[in-house]
Design an enzyme around this catalytic site. Structure first.
Site, PDB file in Angstrom:
ATOM      1  N   GLU A  20      -5.774   1.950   8.995  1.00  0.00           N
ATOM      2  CA  GLU A  20      -6.041   1.262   7.713  1.00  0.00           C
ATOM      3  C   GLU A  20      -7.542   1.077   7.496  1.00  0.00           C
ATOM      4  OE1 GLU A  20      -3.354  -1.248   5.888  1.00  0.00           O
ATOM      5  OE2 GLU A  20      -1.618  -0.480   6.959  1.00  0.00           O
TER       6      GLU A  20
ATOM      7  N   TRP B  16      -0.503  11.016  10.686  1.00  0.00           N
ATOM      8  CA  TRP B  16      -0.535   9.594  11.092  1.00  0.00           C
ATOM      9  C   TRP B  16       0.363   8.747  10.210  1.00  0.00           C
ATOM     10  CZ3 TRP B  16      -2.927  10.901  15.171  1.00  0.00           C
ATOM     11  CH2 TRP B  16      -4.160  11.556  15.177  1.00  0.00           C
TER      12      TRP B  16
ATOM     13  N   GLU C 216      -4.634  13.090   5.761  1.00  0.00           N
ATOM     14  CA  GLU C 216      -4.304  14.494   6.006  1.00  0.00           C
ATOM     15  C   GLU C 216      -5.191  15.011   7.138  1.00  0.00           C
ATOM     16  OE1 GLU C 216      -4.711  16.588   2.311  1.00  0.00           O
ATOM     17  OE2 GLU C 216      -3.203  15.318   1.316  1.00  0.00           O
TER      18      GLU C 216
ATOM     19  N   THR D 265       2.890   6.259   9.870  1.00  0.00           N
ATOM     20  CA  THR D 265       3.667   5.224  10.560  1.00  0.00           C
ATOM     21  C   THR D 265       5.050   5.164   9.923  1.00  0.00           C
ATOM     22  OG1 THR D 265       1.671   3.970  11.039  1.00  0.00           O
ATOM     23  CG2 THR D 265       3.745   2.748  11.105  1.00  0.00           C
TER      24      THR D 265
ATOM     25  N   ARG E 203      -3.280 -19.112  39.519  1.00  0.00           N
ATOM     26  CA  ARG E 203      -3.895 -18.274  40.551  1.00  0.00           C
ATOM     27  C   ARG E 203      -4.966 -19.073  41.322  1.00  0.00           C
ATOM     28  NH1 ARG E 203      -3.615 -13.794  43.821  1.00  0.00           N
ATOM     29  NH2 ARG E 203      -5.700 -12.999  44.219  1.00  0.00           N
TER      30      ARG E 203
ATOM     31  N   GLN F  13     -16.246 -22.158  36.470  1.00  0.00           N
ATOM     32  CA  GLN F  13     -16.885 -22.091  35.156  1.00  0.00           C
ATOM     33  C   GLN F  13     -16.852 -20.669  34.575  1.00  0.00           C
ATOM     34  OE1 GLN F  13     -21.140 -22.966  34.809  1.00  0.00           O
ATOM     35  NE2 GLN F  13     -20.588 -24.645  33.448  1.00  0.00           N
TER      36      GLN F  13
ATOM     37  N   GLY G 224      -3.244  -4.365   2.820  1.00  0.00           N
ATOM     38  CA  GLY G 224      -2.756  -3.899   4.120  1.00  0.00           C
ATOM     39  C   GLY G 224      -3.690  -4.298   5.250  1.00  0.00           C
ATOM     40  N   ARG G 225      -4.986  -4.274   4.976  1.00  0.00           N
ATOM     41  CA  ARG G 225      -5.967  -4.599   6.020  1.00  0.00           C
ATOM     42  C   ARG G 225      -5.837  -6.053   6.477  1.00  0.00           C
ATOM     43  NH1 ARG G 225     -10.418  -0.778   2.944  1.00  0.00           N
ATOM     44  NH2 ARG G 225      -9.631   1.133   3.892  1.00  0.00           N
TER      45      ARG G 225
ATOM     46  N   SER H 106     -13.482   0.546  11.780  1.00  0.00           N
ATOM     47  CA  SER H 106     -14.492  -0.518  11.661  1.00  0.00           C
ATOM     48  C   SER H 106     -15.700  -0.024  10.862  1.00  0.00           C
ATOM     49  CB  SER H 106     -14.945  -0.974  13.051  1.00  0.00           C
ATOM     50  OG  SER H 106     -13.911  -1.705  13.682  1.00  0.00           O
TER      51      SER H 106
HETATM   52  N1  CAA Z   1      -9.496  -1.302  -5.318  1.00  0.00           N
HETATM   53  C1  CAA Z   1      -9.323  -0.545  -6.437  1.00  0.00           C
HETATM   54  N2  CAA Z   1     -10.048   0.562  -6.702  1.00  0.00           N
HETATM   55  C2  CAA Z   1     -10.989   0.906  -5.802  1.00  0.00           C
HETATM   56  C3  CAA Z   1     -11.227   0.163  -4.628  1.00  0.00           C
HETATM   57  C4  CAA Z   1     -10.428  -0.989  -4.403  1.00  0.00           C
HETATM   58  N3  CAA Z   1     -10.604  -1.747  -3.324  1.00  0.00           N
HETATM   59  N4  CAA Z   1     -12.216   0.766  -3.931  1.00  0.00           N
HETATM   60  C5  CAA Z   1     -12.594   1.830  -4.638  1.00  0.00           C
HETATM   61  N5  CAA Z   1     -11.836   1.924  -5.773  1.00  0.00           N
HETATM   62  C6  CAA Z   1     -11.967   2.914  -6.839  1.00  0.00           C
HETATM   63  C7  CAA Z   1     -13.399   2.971  -7.335  1.00  0.00           C
HETATM   64  O1  CAA Z   1     -13.641   2.003  -8.331  1.00  0.00           O
HETATM   65  C8  CAA Z   1     -13.493   4.380  -7.887  1.00  0.00           C
HETATM   66  O2  CAA Z   1     -12.874   4.404  -9.147  1.00  0.00           O
HETATM   67  P1  CAA Z   1     -13.516   5.262 -10.365  1.00  0.00           P
HETATM   68  O3  CAA Z   1     -13.623   6.670  -9.860  1.00  0.00           O
HETATM   69  O4  CAA Z   1     -12.513   5.082 -11.471  1.00  0.00           O
HETATM   70  O5  CAA Z   1     -14.854   4.673 -10.632  1.00  0.00           O
HETATM   71  C9  CAA Z   1     -12.605   5.176  -6.923  1.00  0.00           C
HETATM   72  O6  CAA Z   1     -11.703   4.221  -6.330  1.00  0.00           O
HETATM   73  C10 CAA Z   1     -13.381   5.877  -5.839  1.00  0.00           C
HETATM   74  O7  CAA Z   1     -14.058   4.876  -5.104  1.00  0.00           O
HETATM   75  P2  CAA Z   1     -15.314   5.209  -4.213  1.00  0.00           P
HETATM   76  O8  CAA Z   1     -16.336   5.935  -5.051  1.00  0.00           O
HETATM   77  O9  CAA Z   1     -15.736   3.946  -3.560  1.00  0.00           O
HETATM   78  O10 CAA Z   1     -14.722   6.235  -3.138  1.00  0.00           O
HETATM   79  P3  CAA Z   1     -15.417   6.805  -1.845  1.00  0.00           P
HETATM   80  O11 CAA Z   1     -14.814   8.129  -1.589  1.00  0.00           O
HETATM   81  O12 CAA Z   1     -16.883   6.673  -1.888  1.00  0.00           O
HETATM   82  O13 CAA Z   1     -15.027   5.749  -0.663  1.00  0.00           O
HETATM   83  C11 CAA Z   1     -13.574   4.713   0.902  1.00  0.00           C
HETATM   84  C12 CAA Z   1     -13.816   5.225  -0.515  1.00  0.00           C
HETATM   85  C13 CAA Z   1     -13.776   3.200   0.891  1.00  0.00           C
HETATM   86  C14 CAA Z   1     -14.442   5.330   1.968  1.00  0.00           C
HETATM   87  C15 CAA Z   1     -12.099   5.106   1.100  1.00  0.00           C
HETATM   88  O14 CAA Z   1     -11.968   6.511   1.167  1.00  0.00           O
HETATM   89  C16 CAA Z   1     -11.481   4.466   2.304  1.00  0.00           C
HETATM   90  O15 CAA Z   1     -11.074   3.303   2.266  1.00  0.00           O
HETATM   91  N6  CAA Z   1     -11.355   5.257   3.397  1.00  0.00           N
HETATM   92  C17 CAA Z   1     -10.566   4.823   4.533  1.00  0.00           C
HETATM   93  C18 CAA Z   1      -9.167   5.336   4.393  1.00  0.00           C
HETATM   94  C19 CAA Z   1      -8.193   4.486   5.109  1.00  0.00           C
HETATM   95  O16 CAA Z   1      -8.318   3.283   5.209  1.00  0.00           O
HETATM   96  N7  CAA Z   1      -7.138   5.125   5.585  1.00  0.00           N
HETATM   97  C20 CAA Z   1      -6.070   4.413   6.207  1.00  0.00           C
HETATM   98  C21 CAA Z   1      -4.850   5.265   6.231  1.00  0.00           C
HETATM   99  S1  CAA Z   1      -3.388   4.349   6.078  1.00  0.00           S
HETATM  100  C22 CAA Z   1      -3.002   3.821   7.610  1.00  0.00           C
HETATM  101  O17 CAA Z   1      -3.758   3.838   8.527  1.00  0.00           O
HETATM  102  C23 CAA Z   1      -1.650   3.239   7.639  1.00  0.00           C
HETATM  103  C24 CAA Z   1      -1.035   3.161   8.974  1.00  0.00           C
HETATM  104  O18 CAA Z   1      -0.278   3.993   9.343  1.00  0.00           O
HETATM  105  C25 CAA Z   1      -1.268   1.964   9.785  1.00  0.00           C
END
Ligand code: CAA
Length: 408
Positions: free
Chosen positions: A385, A179, A150, A181, A290, A301, A264-265, A388
């Protein structure tokens, strides 16, 4: 004389040996090779000749997607029972790599459609939801879109504000997403909204399956690259949905989102490898043809070292990607492996597409050759997704044993 005891030595020895499981099987199965060849032939004949034009005209190649559907590649790793081709996850990754070698925009369209929408519906959907939502996606009759980000919630995805308020036996959803897609052309939207306003952050979020009729597309982005893909903003204006549209359990939406991004990653990492491979192919061919100072520049090299580094880094990235895909296929934890694959492959692709331009010199900077497009396309793999910076955060949490992901 004995060394003084060091508590950290004992802790290191306690690391379970399975954490180092090397997975050293480098052979693709006959089926994986067949699918790879199918995608490669399709790309040579129906993508490569048009990719520059799609990029220049910012054209979404509907006809190429229809052909991919005919070939079964819009649901390649979806079970046959739900309209897919029933292949494994590595086969899907091989397809993404080949598609992205021809046109990375087509690569991301298929990646988001498959691993960010169709696969979570297979994994988290009820039997009724799978039977209803998956076949049109797997057969490529509909495109899927993933709506998490969002305006005020990007890397901090848990800060999302879209709300789903109770309404009779269902919810009324209101909010805006960015964003997205495939947004403009999608028929099925996996959308995350807050069902519990009292719980801030990642808790209290639920996942919903929406149709195109539930959302309104407000604009499409003009981007640096990936011009053959569409990236939209959308709003949901009080759309009424029943319980049949809730995916998985109420309040477990963030887990669905994170598990979806884990897979997805790996797909985005494969996309980065495909782009870098395409850049390498052009740079190597150019270096052999070329001439400068009376000989082919491949004989110098300085150029040889660039090509050697490109080839080595592409190999390394590919192995990380295939390892992550195999772990996912075997149902083993793959959060760390997928984040490492994406981190390395995307940064490698940005670096090495720049080197390809350098090898081509002034020509590389022009539209006469495709390497400037590869460079523009590669950049976003370090951003979407999960940036880095987020991949490093995910890896660090895993290797330090912090915030272990919940079982979903
Ligand atoms: N699998 C399952 N559950 C998971 C998990 C995973 N890999 N990672 C975290 N969780 C769970 C945790 O266990 C936790 O659960 P509980 O509350 O029940 O204990 C909950 O999720 C919250 O986890 P965190 O405390 O780790 O959350 P956070 O806010 O500290 O951090 C983050 C999370 C890793 C930073 C996350 O917000 C993140 O990945 N951010 C990046 C967002 C992203 O990748 N966006 C991409 C958009 S989509 C896109 O780009 C598509 C496109 O168009 C190409």
């Amino acid at each position: 004389m004995s060394l003084p005891a060091r508590p950290w030595c004992a802790a290191a020895r306690l690391t379970p040996p399975e954490a180092y499981d090397p997975l050293v099987d480098f052979e693709l199965t006959p089926e994986q090779r067949e699918i790879q060849a199918l995608a490669r032939d399709f790309v040579r004949q129906e993508v490569e000749p048009h990719a520059a034009e799609w990029d220049r005209e910012r054209r979404f190649p509907r006809e190429a997607l229809a052909r991919l559907a005919d070939l079964g590649l819009m649901g390649v790793c979806v079970p046959e029972a739900y309209g897919g081709a029933g292949a494994d996850f590595l086969s899907y990754v091989l397809v993404l790599e080949e598609l992205s070698r021809g046109d990375a925009g087509l690569g991301v369209t298929v990646a988001v459609h498959t691993s960010a929408v169709t696969l979570p519906l297979v994994r988290f959907g009820s039997e009724e939801q799978r039977a209803r939502f998956v076949p049109p996606l797997a057969r490529g009759e509909q495109l899927g879109a993933f709506c998490l980000t969002e305006p005020e919630a990007g890397s901090d995805a848990g800060a999302l504000r879209t709300r789903a308020e109770p309404d009779g036996d269902g919810w009324r959803i209101t909010g805006s997403k960015q964003w997205v897609t495939n947004g403009r052309y999608a028929g099925t939207f996996l959308l995350f909204a807050r069902t519990d306003p009292q719980t801030p952050g990642p808790g209290g979020v639920s996942a919903f399956v929406l149709d195109a009729g539930h959302v309104r597309i407000t604009r499409d982005e003009e981007k640096l690259g990936l011009n053959s893909s569409v990236t939209s903003d959308l709003v949901v204006e009080g759309a009424r949905v029943g319980r049949d549209r809730l995916l998985h359990e109420e309040g477990k939406g963030f887990h669905v989102a994170m598990a979806t991004l884990d897979a997805g990653r790996i797909g985005i990492a494969a996309q980065a490898v495909g782009i870098a491979q395409a850049a390498f192919d052009v740079a190597r061919a150019y270096a052999k043809e070329r001439h400068a100072f009376g000989r082919a520049i491949a004989e110098f090299q300085a150029i040889q070292h660039k090509l050697a580094d490109m080839s080595t880094e592409i190999d390394a990235a590919r192995l990380l990607v295939y390892r992550a895909a195999m772990l996912k296929e075997r149902g083993e934890p793959h959060t760390e492996a997928g984040a490492k694959a994406k981190l390395y492959a995307s940064e490698m692709a940005r670096r090495q597409t720049a080197e390809a331009i350098q090898i081509l010199g002034g020509y590389g900077y022009t539209k006469e050759f495709p390497v400037e497009r590869y460079y523009r396309d590669a950049k976003v793999t370090e951003i979407y997704e999960g940036t880095s910076e987020i991949q490093r955060l995910v890896i660090a949490r895993q290797i330090l044993g912090l915030h272990a992901p919940a079982a979903v």
